[in-house]
Motif scaffolding. Structure first.
Motif: not given
Length: 420
Positions: A131-144
């Protein structure tokens, strides 16, 4: 039912067991004091001696979900709903989170890392299911921060022994371009900046494949490469209205961050395009530069395999070298002198296009930019104290002098001197 013992409040011996909501309670009939509430007994011996047994011990449910685990599971489920992941992904991510919290490596970590652990479980699940998911995308959702998230991700992968496949470059292009705000009309986006998503993705994929063939992707962070390729693709689709737009404004309008190395990747891609454009017959009459060559990106991508071979002389050099090897000794030129050229360096004699390129300049090899333009110079090792003490005038010992003898006459003279 009466039971032995006395009430601690009034001292009465009238104690009864009252079954309330299927739980035995020991109550004083005189004053109503509850001596034991919500406790069960398991054997007649315990009942005889009034030994209460906790509910969890009587049923075997010794562990309940801790507050940290409940909060983490809710965070994982909410994150899966935001990303619109299938239900199987959510179950796998929750199971990874539960397994991770049972390991000692995640017991004494900070609360921030425990909160990122749920995001790492979702990230691992998406990678395993392609599933195409980048680390930058999930970090932006978690504010991390990406550095902290990467550390937790590596720890999770190591502790659980998970196999996490890498995200392909094609999936990364599609995922990164899906975050661009250039496909829906709005008041903040000028009309010339709007573009069709499918056209932009297809053109960007072609430029990224060209950059990969030209050694511009190997060893580099992929996001600056994709950003520079998307900017070139966006300009080439409508060059008349977009050539004057710089890369910084493009990223600002698209709503994405500008990676610092993107300017360098853009410059390297334009150099490759200029070298390829010099080989097109219908473009030789034009004075192309790094701006005007963007207009012909479509033609260059259509014939990129042929133009790369012709502009940088990759396979012609190998065929010429193989032919020279069959005719004579490798490394001997027409004058009979040894050739000391490196096999990766293209010479003008080895390329059949050398006569045409004398006016345009010599063809350079298609090598990684770090070899063509090295940014760091090799430092020479500082001489040691023993090397500094040597001056060259030291006497040669008899055991080493044989290494300096070159002719039989010198050997015979040395033997006579040694015999005397």
């Amino acid at each position: 039912m009466a039971a032995g013992g006395r009430c601690p409040e009034c001292g009465s011996a009238a104690l009864v067991e009252d079954a309330l909501y299927a739980q035995q309670q020991l109550v004083c009939a005189a004053c109503g004091c509850v001596l034991a509430e919500g406790l069960l007994t398991t054997t007649y011996t315990d009942e005889e001696h009034l030994r209460e047994v906790a509910y969890s011990q009587s049923t075997g449910q010794k562990e309940q979900l801790s507050r940290c685990l409940q909060r983490g599971i809710r965070r994982v489920q909410d994150l899966c709903k935001v990303l619109q992941l299938p239900g199987a992904f959510e179950e796998t991510a929750v199971s990874y989170f539960q397994r991770a919290l049972q390991l000692p490596a995640f017991h004494l970590v900070s609360l921030e890392k425990k909160e990122l652990l749920g995001g790492c479980c979702v990230f691992v699940t998406c990678r395993q299911h392609n599933w195409p998911l980048t680390m930058g995308t999930i970090c932006s959702l978690l504010y991390a921060k990406q550095e902290l998230f990467a550390g937790v991700f590596l720890s999770l992968q190591r502790e659980l022994g998970l196999s996490v496949p890498a995200l392909s470059l094609a999936d990364l292009v599609k995922t990164h371009l899906s975050s661009f705000q250039l496909f829906q009309p709005s008041a903040e986006i000028p009309a010339p900046f709007l573009e069709d998503k499918e056209k932009l993705v297809a053109r960007t994929m072609g430029i990224v494949e060209l950059a990969s063939q030209a050694w511009l992707v190997t060893g580099r962070h992929p996001v600056p490469v994709v950003t520079a390729a998307a900017f070139l693709a966006w300009q080439s689709l409508q060059p008349r209205a977009r050539l004057s737009c710089p890369l910084a404004r493009f990223c600002r309008v698209a709503g994405v961050d500008l990676p610092p190395p993107a300017h360098l990747r853009l410059r390297e891609m334009l150099d490759i395009l200029l070298g390829m454009a010099s080989q097109l017959t219908w473009l030789r009459g034009f004075n192309l530069d790094k701006k005007t060559v963007v207009k012909h990106v479509g033609d260059l991508l259509q014939h990129r395999v042929f133009l790369l071979r012709k502009a940088f002389c990759q396979e012609q050099e190998e065929e010429q070298r193989d032919g020279a090897t069959g005719q004579g000794s490798p490394g001997q030129d027409s004058a009979g002198q040894g050739s000391l050229s490196h096999p990766l360096v293209v010479q003008e004699k080895s390329c059949p296009l050398a006569g045409k390129q004398q006016r345009e300049g010599p063809l350079r090899p298609l090598l990684p930019p770090c070899l063509i333009h090295p940014r760091k110079r090799l430092r020479q090792a500082s001489p040691s104290a023993s090397d500094l003490a040597l001056t060259g005038d030291e006497p040669i010992s008899d055991s080493e002098i044989e290494q300096y003898l070159r002719s039989p006459e010198e050997i015979r003279a040395f033997r006579k001197a040694k015999a005397w």
